[in-house]
Design an enzyme around this catalytic site. Structure first.
Site, short mmCIF file in Angstrom:
data_model
loop_
_atom_site.label_atom_id
_atom_site.label_comp_id
_atom_site.label_asym_id
_atom_site.label_seq_id
_atom_site.Cartn_x
_atom_site.Cartn_y
_atom_site.Cartn_z
N TYR A 147 -12.19 18.04 -16.27
CA TYR A 147 -12.89 16.75 -16.15
C TYR A 147 -13.96 16.83 -15.04
O TYR A 147 -13.66 17.27 -13.92
CB TYR A 147 -11.83 15.69 -15.85
CG TYR A 147 -12.37 14.30 -15.65
CD1 TYR A 147 -13.15 13.67 -16.62
CD2 TYR A 147 -12.09 13.59 -14.47
CE1 TYR A 147 -13.64 12.40 -16.42
CE2 TYR A 147 -12.57 12.31 -14.28
CZ TYR A 147 -13.35 11.72 -15.26
OH TYR A 147 -13.84 10.46 -15.07
N ARG A 160 0.84 -1.20 0.00
CA ARG A 160 0.00 0.00 0.00
C ARG A 160 0.88 1.26 0.00
O ARG A 160 0.44 2.33 -0.38
CB ARG A 160 -0.95 0.02 1.21
CG ARG A 160 -1.79 1.29 1.29
CD ARG A 160 -3.04 1.14 2.13
NE ARG A 160 -2.77 0.60 3.44
CZ ARG A 160 -2.23 1.28 4.45
NH1 ARG A 160 -1.88 2.53 4.31
NH2 ARG A 160 -2.03 0.69 5.61
N LYS A 219 -6.13 5.86 -19.83
CA LYS A 219 -6.38 6.30 -21.22
C LYS A 219 -5.20 5.87 -22.11
O LYS A 219 -4.90 4.71 -22.21
CB LYS A 219 -6.62 7.80 -21.27
CG LYS A 219 -7.52 8.32 -20.17
CD LYS A 219 -8.93 7.79 -20.31
CE LYS A 219 -9.82 8.38 -19.24
NZ LYS A 219 -10.86 7.51 -18.76
N ASP A 234 -3.83 18.61 -15.49
CA ASP A 234 -4.18 17.29 -16.01
C ASP A 234 -3.66 17.21 -17.46
O ASP A 234 -4.09 17.97 -18.32
CB ASP A 234 -5.71 17.14 -15.97
CG ASP A 234 -6.18 15.73 -16.32
OD1 ASP A 234 -5.53 15.08 -17.18
OD2 ASP A 234 -7.20 15.29 -15.76
C1 LIG Z 1 -9.08 14.15 -18.49
C2 LIG Z 1 -9.31 13.09 -17.46
N1 LIG Z 1 -8.67 13.18 -16.29
C3 LIG Z 1 -8.84 12.27 -15.31
C4 LIG Z 1 -9.70 11.20 -15.49
C5 LIG Z 1 -9.91 10.24 -14.34
O1 LIG Z 1 -9.19 9.08 -14.54
P1 LIG Z 1 -9.65 7.66 -13.92
O2 LIG Z 1 -10.87 7.26 -14.67
O3 LIG Z 1 -8.45 6.79 -14.20
O4 LIG Z 1 -9.91 7.87 -12.48
C6 LIG Z 1 -10.36 11.04 -16.70
C7 LIG Z 1 -11.24 9.88 -16.91
O5 LIG Z 1 -12.06 9.84 -17.81
C8 LIG Z 1 -10.19 12.01 -17.70
O6 LIG Z 1 -10.85 11.95 -18.85
#
Ligand SMILES: Cc1ncc(COP(=O)(O)O)c(C=O)c1O
Length: 389
Positions: free
Chosen positions: A111, A58, A207, A182
């Protein structure tokens, strides 16, 4: 051919010069919850530095650690910490930077669940303000003495607008704010925000980095000064650990990332160019198209474009949006993106109308994730579906 070696082209090998690798072409997977010690003294010494020493998975695990070193090298950060999801990385990172009473500035559309997390923090007395602007000086009207961080996403969520990273991070640093961005859309293959003033970069590994729609993971990358507290506190306490098995899949994803991203770019641009000429399409939100308002800035900040973008159908009828999406055969309906398979999603069919309006998303907006299938086939599929709708 010139003789220049770009290490990112072989980024899958970053961090592999370890004696325990024994020259194995695929790194071993340490499927261990636990690491044991010959003496109590040895355990105590390791516990004192649990982010560096392997004690309990962990905290840290050698396979996860290898992935962290690869991602830190690729993003040009000192250190990376991987999590069990992108949201795990984002929530831990934001939590580490704010305390009760603090304020966060969000620039542009981000997001959805990240915004939801910021709203959730309101119950702990942390507030945020979202500002849609190209001009950082506009933020002077919302910054206050308790503003601690700025959160960015470029290209932005759903509309794929471009934020001037140097201008916004410069403004933030003059006011002592920490900047978090991000970078999931571009991946570090096409964009390196830490070299443009961003302090911490977060990613969903689920992704393009994973690349095969077979894992959920996340990472935060930056300086040791900012990552170490996250690793020792939020990472340990929230428990959103990445498993060694998922890390091994992400390591495999990294081996082909430099090959997959140009392939997504090439197919994505061909599809976008076709759609930009189609009379049933009002707009194509793809920063790689010369007509996109952020195109020049995008070219200055990124070395390429991924395969995710949106179009706006020339309609005000939700039934037409549904007919178009349902008529597609090569694009499957799905919420994620970044894998081999092409995907489609229409917020008008999945997001509450009031929420869609506050996000500025028009009814006819359809998001496409162009995968790695043949571009001519994808274009033919879209042409048929546009006719059907
Ligand atoms: C731009 C973006 N950031 C973060 C995330 C979150 O990632 P996770 O689904 O791995 O938690 C996503 C998920 O769709 C995303 O599209």
């Amino acid at each position: 051919m010139n003789g220049h070696i770009n290490d990112d082209w072989i980024c899958g090998r970053y961090g592999e010069d370890e004696p325990w690798m024994l020259g194995a072409v695929n790194p071993p997977v340490f499927e261990n919850s636990l690491f044991t010690f010959p003496t109590v003294q040895a355990l105590s010494e390791s516990l004192a530095d649990e982010d560096e020493k392997y004690v309990y998975s962990r905290g840290t695990n050698p396979t996860v650690d290898l992935l962290q070193r690869k991602l830190a090298a690729l993003e040009r950060g000192e250190r990376a910490k991987c999590f069990g999801s992108g949201m795990g990385a984002i929530s831990a990172t934001i939590s580490s930077l704010v305390s009760a009473g603090d304020h966060v500035i969000v620039v542009g559309a981000i997001y959805g669940p990240t915004t939801q997390f910021l709203r959730y923090l309101e119950k702990f007395g942390v507030s945020h303000t979202t500002v849609h602007t190209d001009n950082p000086d506009v933020l002077d009207s919302v910054v206050n003495p308790r503003t601690k961080m700025m959160y960015l996403e470029s290209p932005s969520y759903m509309r794929f607008g471009i934020i001037d990273l140097r201008a916004f991070t410069g403004w933030a640093h003059e006011r002592g704010l920490t900047t978090v961005m991000d970078n999931t859309w571009a991946t570090p293959i096409f964009q390196k925000p830490l070299t443009m003033g961003v302090d911490l970069v977060v990613h969903s590994l689920s992704k393009y980095i994973g690349g095969h729609s077979d894992l959920i993971g996340g990472v935060v990358v930056g300086s040791t000064r900012l990552i170490r507290p996250i690793a020792l506190t939020e990472y340990q306490l929230y428990g959103a650990a990445l498993s060694a098995h998922e890390a091994a899949k992400a390591i495999k994803g990294l081996r082909t990332l430099p090959v997959r991203m140009p392939a997504h770019q090439e197919r994505g641009l061909r599809v976008a160019e076709f759609l930009a000429e189609h009379p049933a399409v009002r707009a194509v939100n793809h920063p790689g198209l010369p007509g996109h308002p952020g195109h020049e800035l995008a070219r200055a900040q990124m070395t390429g474009f991924s395969g995710l973008f949106s179009i706006e159908l020339d309609t005000e009828e939700i039934a037409e949006v549904t007919r178009f999406v349902d008529a597609l055969r090569c694009f499957r309906v799905g919420v994620s993106w970044g894998g081999f398979e092409s995907l489609v999603i229409a917020p008008a069919l999945t997001v509450r109308e009031s929420l869609r309006a506050t996000m500025g998303i028009p009814l006819g907006l359809v998001r496409l994730s162009v995968g790695l299938e043949d571009a001519d086939t994808l274009i033919a599929d879209l042409a048929e579906a546009l006719k059907a709708s």
